[in-house]
Write a protein that holds these residues in place. Sequence first.
Motif, PDB file in Angstrom:
ATOM      1  N   ASP A 185      -5.718  -1.450  -4.886  1.00 44.10           N
ATOM      2  CA  ASP A 185      -5.240  -1.964  -3.703  1.00 44.10           C
ATOM      3  C   ASP A 185      -6.302  -3.030  -2.959  1.00 44.10           C
ATOM      4  O   ASP A 185      -7.239  -2.515  -2.295  1.00 44.10           O
ATOM      5  CB  ASP A 185      -4.590  -0.988  -2.881  1.00 44.10           C
ATOM      6  CG  ASP A 185      -3.812  -1.366  -1.696  1.00 44.10           C
ATOM      7  OD1 ASP A 185      -3.564  -2.623  -1.614  1.00 44.10           O
ATOM      8  OD2 ASP A 185      -3.088  -0.512  -1.057  1.00 44.10           O
ATOM      9  N   GLU A 186      -6.003  -4.498  -3.100  1.00 38.51           N
ATOM     10  CA  GLU A 186      -7.136  -5.230  -2.612  1.00 38.51           C
ATOM     11  C   GLU A 186      -8.583  -4.902  -3.085  1.00 38.51           C
ATOM     12  O   GLU A 186      -9.287  -4.774  -2.095  1.00 38.51           O
ATOM     13  CB  GLU A 186      -6.907  -5.428  -1.040  1.00 38.51           C
ATOM     14  CG  GLU A 186      -5.341  -5.971  -0.685  1.00 38.51           C
ATOM     15  CD  GLU A 186      -5.202  -6.170   0.734  1.00 38.51           C
ATOM     16  OE1 GLU A 186      -6.364  -6.565   1.315  1.00 38.51           O
ATOM     17  OE2 GLU A 186      -4.205  -6.105   1.159  1.00 38.51           O
ATOM     18  N   SER A 225       0.930  -1.302   0.043  1.00 38.53           N
ATOM     19  CA  SER A 225      -0.011  -0.148   0.153  1.00 38.53           C
ATOM     20  C   SER A 225       0.785   1.194  -0.010  1.00 38.53           C
ATOM     21  O   SER A 225       0.569   2.431  -0.613  1.00 38.53           O
ATOM     22  CB  SER A 225      -1.250  -0.183   1.399  1.00 38.53           C
ATOM     23  OG  SER A 225      -1.906  -1.161   1.186  1.00 38.53           O
TER      24      SER A 225
HETATM   25 MG   LIG Z   1      -1.892  -2.788   1.904  1.00 34.31          MG
END
Ligand SMILES: [Mg+2]
Length: 319
Positions: A158-159, A44
């Motif tokens: 991000d995810e 991240s």
């Molecule tokens: Mg992360």
Amino acid sequence: MNAFEINGLSKVYENGNRALNDVSLTVPKGSFYALLGPNGAGKSTMINILADTVRPSSGTVSLLGHDLFNERNWCKRRMGVVPQEIAFDPFFTPREVLRFTSGLFGCKPDEAWLDELLDRLELTVHAGKKARQLSGGMRRRLLVAQALVHRPELVILDEPTAGVDVELRRKLWDFMRELNDAGTTILLTTHYLDEAEELCDHVAIIDHGALLTAQPMRALMRDIASSYLWLNYGQAVTLTDADHDALAGLEPRSSDEGVCLKLGRSENGDSTFHQTYQAAVARFGPPLDAGVRSEDLEDVFLRLTRRAGGDDAAAECKS
Ligand SMILES: [Mg+2]
Ligand SMILES: Nc1ncnc2c1ncn2[C@@H]1O[C@H](COP(=O)(O)OP(=O)(O)OP(=O)(O)O)[C@@H](O)[C@H]1O
């Protein structure tokens, strides 16, 4: 032309946490790129640096040949980012969020495209609800729609599927695959390694802020993934020194039900299955059952990121 050229990127947070340590990575234009790593690896942080919400301590990034830090506006217009953290004004509806975001990118809302985004992300029936009434999975999908309002050339996620149910996850990936087929570069993080293996053509693995590997998925699996022959004798086999000597090179390991041997390739590239099986039979007799298991991305990932004191994942004799 590369979508991203990341060079020597480091980040030390104000409290001294070193989240990235001299990471260099090239993301080819048009690739579907997985950035993988355990919790706290620095994924991240890297994505937030690309999204301009975290300032790097050092390093350079070029996006389609343009300096990310000096040509921010040019770069931002070409990029859509789905952050890991979900934050919406609770009083806006999904459609309002998408219209508002279009405005932030300086474009008039393209209603037909917004309809398509709502449809593809299964949000049409929720388009009039206030964001605070949406479930976690709906909010995550709205974040994805939000990142796409300006039809970016590069999409960073991000995810994106955290908390999204199986069926909708499949639909979301189908949509991402279509965008990628149409030329969009996609860089994503995920902890669903089976999905990453299926979808992505490139993979980078980071841990403790350092890059462990970055290469085409096929090359990683060809060069690092191993295959094992498992033989079921209905009970654990205790390996003697003589067994180890006789099976040297096959890395014999005992399992609850028998023995596991590593398969290799002969000089002409053929599998050594036959010789390995014969060697096992010569030593232990014919097994009740036998099979081959090839490591998948999850096995390779665990092996590369295994922390001190962790299990030898590759050596597990799973069948
Ligand atoms: Mg992360
Ligand atoms: N704002 C911050 N201040 C200080 N340290 C931070 C900050 N944000 C992240 N870190 C630290 O930096 C490291 C990398 O965190 P990061 O969020 O980039 O990891 P990640 O790979 O995205 O993990 P996850 O899979 O859990 O999302 C961790 O040690 C984390 O504690």
